[in-house]
Design an enzyme around this catalytic site. Sequence first.
Site, short mmCIF file in Angstrom:
data_model
loop_
_atom_site.label_atom_id
_atom_site.label_comp_id
_atom_site.label_asym_id
_atom_site.label_seq_id
_atom_site.Cartn_x
_atom_site.Cartn_y
_atom_site.Cartn_z
N ASP A 119 43.29 41.18 43.34
CA ASP A 119 42.19 41.83 42.63
C ASP A 119 41.09 40.78 42.41
O ASP A 119 41.34 39.75 41.78
CB ASP A 119 42.69 42.36 41.28
CG ASP A 119 41.64 43.17 40.54
OD1 ASP A 119 40.43 42.99 40.78
OD2 ASP A 119 42.04 43.98 39.69
N ASP A 155 39.25 40.25 51.44
CA ASP A 155 38.14 41.03 52.00
C ASP A 155 36.90 40.91 51.13
O ASP A 155 35.81 41.28 51.56
CB ASP A 155 38.53 42.50 52.08
CG ASP A 155 38.67 43.10 50.69
OD1 ASP A 155 39.56 42.64 49.94
OD2 ASP A 155 37.89 44.00 50.33
N THR A 195 48.51 42.81 55.72
CA THR A 195 49.05 43.56 54.60
C THR A 195 48.58 45.02 54.67
O THR A 195 47.68 45.37 55.45
CB THR A 195 48.59 42.96 53.26
OG1 THR A 195 47.18 43.22 53.09
CG2 THR A 195 48.85 41.46 53.20
#
Length: 218
Positions: A119, A155, A195
């Site tokens: 996160d 990302d 992932t």
Amino acid sequence: MGKDKLRKFAEIGTFDNVVELDAGKALKGQWAKTHFKNDNPIVVELACGKGEYTVNLAKLFPEKNFIGVDYKGNRIWRGAKTAIEEGISNVGFLRIQIETILEYFAENEVSEIWITFPDPQPQDSREKKRLTNPTFLGRYKFVLNDGGFMNLKTDNDGFYNYTLEQIEILGLPKHVETADLYHSDLVDEVLSIKTYYEKKYLAVDKNINYVKWSFDQI
């Protein structure tokens, strides 16, 4: 919590490759010897989610021990169950809050740390929750042995740039960095592990950032 999540939480309590909360404190400094029954190096994946990186790294490097760390047991369940089903004995999972890592790993106990798609905590008010803020970096430095490496895949460009800033401020050596991993010449059998979330980002052509650094100069 839904019935499926409750089932998974209950099931990981029966898995030999999952250690939860306070039970892990007794393994501090003893993960290789006591949990894995060997003296192989320990590699940790933080915010491991479903454990894809942990499990696949364990397959690639049977001479090392791998521990996926996350707080969400219903996610850990997937990686732990896969390891059991496939007979992968050099992988384990630890369900804790990452900020408590010093209660579970001793100084110099870990040889490498991976942080995979955490996160990003983009709000300024949540900087203290970012897994590469100075406080967290200090904890990683303590548990990493000399020459140990840190790896981040994300990302989120903002989180990536924030991490680069912290590395620069602390004067840490960067060994590899790219803001577009899959359009670079860096991809190998390790960095090509994907992932669940990474696959989703790649499906919409999102660039993937990667940086590898160490604490050798501190």
